[in-house]
Design a protein around this motif. Sequence first.
Motif, PDB file in Angstrom:
ATOM      1  N   ARG A 156       0.928  -1.104   0.076  1.00 44.51           N
ATOM      2  CA  ARG A 156       0.146  -0.025  -0.026  1.00 44.51           C
ATOM      3  C   ARG A 156       0.962   1.184  -0.065  1.00 44.51           C
ATOM      4  N   CYS A 157       0.958   1.992  -0.945  1.00 45.44           N
ATOM      5  CA  CYS A 157       1.510   3.267  -1.051  1.00 45.44           C
ATOM      6  C   CYS A 157       1.173   3.970  -0.045  1.00 45.44           C
ATOM      7  N   ALA A 158       2.214   4.895   0.717  1.00 46.18           N
ATOM      8  CA  ALA A 158       1.863   5.898   1.681  1.00 46.18           C
ATOM      9  C   ALA A 158       1.239   7.108   1.050  1.00 46.18           C
ATOM     10  N   HIS A 159       1.279   7.145  -0.113  1.00 48.23           N
ATOM     11  CA  HIS A 159       0.610   8.560  -0.777  1.00 48.23           C
ATOM     12  C   HIS A 159      -0.988   8.379  -0.783  1.00 48.23           C
ATOM     13  N   ARG A 160      -1.324   7.462  -1.560  1.00 46.18           N
ATOM     14  CA  ARG A 160      -2.790   7.354  -1.850  1.00 46.18           C
ATOM     15  C   ARG A 160      -3.112   5.934  -1.771  1.00 46.18           C
ATOM     16  N   ASN A 161      -2.655   5.138  -1.209  1.00 48.96           N
ATOM     17  CA  ASN A 161      -3.101   3.816  -1.021  1.00 48.96           C
ATOM     18  C   ASN A 161      -3.143   2.945  -2.186  1.00 48.96           C
ATOM     19  N   ALA A 162      -2.336   3.184  -3.381  1.00 45.89           N
ATOM     20  CA  ALA A 162      -2.454   2.518  -4.428  1.00 45.89           C
ATOM     21  C   ALA A 162      -1.474   1.178  -4.226  1.00 45.89           C
ATOM     22  N   PRO A 163      -1.946  -0.157  -4.675  1.00 52.14           N
ATOM     23  CA  PRO A 163      -1.322  -1.162  -4.281  1.00 52.14           C
ATOM     24  C   PRO A 163       0.286  -1.042  -5.129  1.00 52.14           C
ATOM     25  N   GLU A 172       8.726   1.344  -7.704  1.00 50.95           N
ATOM     26  CA  GLU A 172       7.873   2.886  -8.004  1.00 50.95           C
ATOM     27  C   GLU A 172       6.395   2.665  -8.322  1.00 50.95           C
ATOM     28  N   CYS A 173       5.751   3.521  -7.740  1.00 52.48           N
ATOM     29  CA  CYS A 173       4.400   3.349  -7.528  1.00 52.48           C
ATOM     30  C   CYS A 173       3.878   3.739  -8.807  1.00 52.48           C
ATOM     31  N   ALA A 174       2.920   2.826  -9.123  1.00 45.61           N
ATOM     32  CA  ALA A 174       2.291   3.234 -10.772  1.00 45.61           C
ATOM     33  C   ALA A 174       1.279   4.361 -10.638  1.00 45.61           C
ATOM     34  N   TYR A 175       1.133   4.929  -9.535  1.00 46.45           N
ATOM     35  CA  TYR A 175       0.039   6.005  -9.468  1.00 46.45           C
ATOM     36  C   TYR A 175       0.621   7.505  -9.834  1.00 46.45           C
ATOM     37  N   HIS A 176       1.704   7.636  -8.624  1.00 45.58           N
ATOM     38  CA  HIS A 176       2.332   9.169  -9.002  1.00 45.58           C
ATOM     39  C   HIS A 176       3.575   8.920  -9.108  1.00 45.58           C
ATOM     40  N   GLY A 177       4.310   7.646  -9.001  1.00 46.07           N
ATOM     41  CA  GLY A 177       5.562   7.662  -9.349  1.00 46.07           C
ATOM     42  C   GLY A 177       6.641   7.856  -7.803  1.00 46.07           C
ATOM     43  N   TRP A 178       6.000   7.770  -6.769  1.00 41.61           N
ATOM     44  CA  TRP A 178       6.826   7.941  -5.529  1.00 41.61           C
ATOM     45  C   TRP A 178       7.785   6.748  -5.798  1.00 41.61           C
TER      46      TRP A 178
HETATM   47  S1  FES Z   1      -0.535   6.535  -4.650  1.00 46.77           S
HETATM   48 FE1  FES Z   1       1.438   5.880  -4.680  1.00 46.77          FE
HETATM   49  S2  FES Z   1       2.333   7.571  -5.359  1.00 46.77           S
HETATM   50 FE2  FES Z   1       0.268   8.565  -5.177  1.00 46.77          FE
END
Ligand code: FES
Length: 349
Positions: free
Chosen positions: A57-64, A76-82
């Motif tokens: 779970r990404c710390a940013h917006r919970n994306a897997p 690298e998170c698929a949503y915003h690239g953290w």
């Molecule tokens: S939810 Fe992972 S970078 Fe935004």
Amino acid sequence: MNQESNGEFSVARVTRAWYVACGSRELRGDPIARKILGIPLVLFRGPDRKPSALLDRCAHRNAPLSLGRSVGGRLECAYHGWQYDAVGVCVKVPGLVGEAEKTTREVPRFPAREQDGFVWVYATAGVEPAGEPYRLPATSRGYTEVRRTVEVESTLHAALENALDVPHTAFLHKGLFRGVGRTHRIRARVTRSAMQIEAEYIGEPRPEGLAGRILSPSGGVVTHFDRFILPSIAQVEYRLGSENHFLITTLCTPVEDFRTRLHASILFRTRFPGWLARLILEPVALRIFRQDAEMLKRQTAAVRRFGGEHYTSTEVDVLGLQIWQLLKRAEAGELTPSEEWKREIELDV
Ligand code: FES
Ligand SMILES: [Fe+2]
């Protein structure tokens, strides 16, 4: 709901323990998702190729995070690239001017190890593990090893009991293994220690089923051990005559309360060359396994339909209750060496 339902399920969640998360070869390029004890995990390899396990779970917006990709040993998170490093620290936030690292941007990390061709994960985040993963028995000359991974719809306890349960073999696997010819009275010597329970069966003649007849046409005596080793290892050892030796170690992973993954290492030496023994025995083993998997599924469905279990055991259910006790003690962190004892029982097989 049935009036006999007690709402009880034999579910033990031993969290301070190592479990197999995947095979080494399953973890190559991109991150993969796995679950242990219902906890969603993402596995990836760090810059040194060592495996890492983070909460998925990404710390940013919970994306897997398992939807993301590996970039030079970072995840690298698929949503915003953290981007996260191997210990779950966010080291890059695209577009952010200044430092990316901040404790609120960390993802819980689970200890991970690579050993014996498996990636092992400790089921509690952010702690120093108590001990190291179980070591598989070493292969030696003349032995062949076959590995198989399968999933069954059952609790960890039911899967373990099934793997180590003798009485069902004459019925569920009739003809393949036992259940042909007359029964024999044998003894079982049960030895319990703090971390394991073992049953040694003494005086068992060669099984009359197909597998036994192929392996030892002239008969012979079986040496047979069944072992449960905490937290989730079932081991069955057979010697038949001087030539045949089987050591089947099943590393169980409780994926969810009613879903268990079995990673089996089947180590054997027979009177046949390894490839031939495999050719002969694999179809039998697969049939036995399918029968077990189907019964476990039906057992689980029944337990869930009735909203709980109703267990009655006899002396012949040699290890089931002991496995349960060990699991419950381990879950509560109450393992003590004072639990050591030996006893003998008689049974007909
Ligand atoms: S939810 Fe992972 S970078 Fe935004
Ligand atoms: Fe079975």
